[in-house]
Design an enzyme around this catalytic site. Sequence first.
Site, short mmCIF file in Angstrom:
data_model
loop_
_atom_site.label_atom_id
_atom_site.label_comp_id
_atom_site.label_asym_id
_atom_site.label_seq_id
_atom_site.Cartn_x
_atom_site.Cartn_y
_atom_site.Cartn_z
N LYS A 62 -12.31 -12.08 9.49
CA LYS A 62 -13.45 -11.51 10.21
C LYS A 62 -13.13 -10.07 10.62
O LYS A 62 -11.99 -9.78 10.94
CB LYS A 62 -13.77 -12.35 11.45
CG LYS A 62 -14.03 -13.82 11.18
CD LYS A 62 -15.32 -14.05 10.44
CE LYS A 62 -15.56 -15.55 10.24
NZ LYS A 62 -16.80 -15.83 9.51
N HIS A 115 -16.50 -22.87 -2.11
CA HIS A 115 -17.43 -22.66 -0.99
C HIS A 115 -18.81 -23.18 -1.39
O HIS A 115 -19.20 -23.10 -2.55
CB HIS A 115 -17.51 -21.18 -0.62
CG HIS A 115 -18.06 -20.93 0.75
ND1 HIS A 115 -19.41 -21.08 1.04
CD2 HIS A 115 -17.46 -20.58 1.91
CE1 HIS A 115 -19.61 -20.81 2.32
NE2 HIS A 115 -18.44 -20.51 2.88
N HIS A 143 -15.79 -27.16 1.14
CA HIS A 143 -16.33 -27.13 2.51
C HIS A 143 -17.24 -28.33 2.73
O HIS A 143 -18.10 -28.64 1.89
CB HIS A 143 -17.12 -25.85 2.74
CG HIS A 143 -16.26 -24.64 2.87
ND1 HIS A 143 -16.25 -23.85 3.99
CD2 HIS A 143 -15.34 -24.09 2.03
CE1 HIS A 143 -15.39 -22.85 3.84
NE2 HIS A 143 -14.82 -22.99 2.64
#
Length: 471
Positions: free
Chosen positions: A167, A286, A319
């Site tokens: 991030k 993902h 995920h």
Amino acid sequence: MSKKYDAGVKEYRDTYWTPDYVPLDTDLLACFKCTGQEGVPKEEVAAAVAAESSTGTWSTVWSELLTDLDFYKGRCYRIEDVPGDKESFYAFIAYPLDLFEEGSITNVLTSLVGNVFGFKALRHLRLEDIRFPLAFIKTCYGPPNGIVVERDRMNKYGRPLLGCTIKPKLGLSGKNYGRVVYECLRGGLDFTKDDENINSQPFQRWQNRFEFVAEAIRLAEQETGEKKGHYLNVTANTPEEMYERAEFAKELGMPIVMHDFITGGFTANTGLSKWCRKNGMLLHIHRAMHAVIDRHPKHGIHFRVLAKCLRLSGGDQLHTGTVVGKLEGDRQTTLGYIDQLRESFVPEDRSRGNFFDQDWGSMPGVFAVASGGIHVWHMPALVTIFGDDSVLQFGGGTHGHPWGSAAGAAANRVALEACVKARNAGRHLEKESRDILMEAAKHSPELAIALETWKEIKFEFDTVDKLDVQS
């Protein structure tokens, strides 16, 4: 001659509603949740789904005489009411295996969720589950490595793996991105991760990112003595570009690459999975865009179907949501599709949303990845829910630590090891969660600060897509 060869328009149920049919072990079985237009009988709606997802068309055609449609057609063999929903019903449909190309998830989905979802006789349609026959599973490539091989590659055993998403996920230069990776890995994480939408943008071209990440991993491994990894996202605008990025990751000595399997597509994903097995690379998956498809309780495709398809298409990690974090997913449903990722055989269990027995044969399992709005206070619940064969990823729960990313990583590592130690000692993690974490915090100032920072952070919203079970 039989009336089935008469010209004209016939009701679908005359051909595709077969309540006496007993499915074969080689049939592909599907459960659809159907909501028909007012006044259309359930049998006609269900038969229309079977027809439009297999051999049917709206009119009798002369070329039907050139083949045996009784052999190739989909058959709706059972209808069930949906608990608590007077408008909808479940339609169970059997498809002969010869309708599908061997090993092609793309072909299966093109048939089952193609034109039929735009059919006017339906207000809503949702594919709830698929039973893939073992004969089809054996034609699929599956995970390039699987859980056991991944643990051997990373030399990590007896606990969940620990990771985080870098991030901010967009906007960092390649060098600063690599710096954040290093801070997280030296703090105690096993993996760091590109987010789903970091590919090769003007602020950070992919080659630049890959090189700085590789340097960060080497430094962190030298400092900690542990094997480290970073999910390098190789998703690209063309398959050729995707493979170029994967090859460069391999040249840099990286252990794992990443793919956005829904936006990238099953064809690209299967190809990349084959490449990873051939080249000794792990593959992180993902699920970006999944909620567009799976969140509406009456229309779309349930995530358990997407999870099954991914295991067949190929991936070592997927995920799955967190149950306790910021993303959609109740506990029982999540456990249901985690079973589909990891187990060799999953029995029918409506309390977990599994409509069929599913035999996976010898296909390797997939790590379940818990990611999205989680922090140290969630650790006991996450270890309980996901078990050891999982990856627990704390993005904001790592970088948001007041002392920085390395301290956040250290706090998460201490919390994880405290929970695993307590579990192995026979303690109840969820009932004793506070005591376990506070005891560990006495010896870790990083964890103590993290517990104080996140103590008021909760995501308590009702699940939109709930299991259809009688209370």
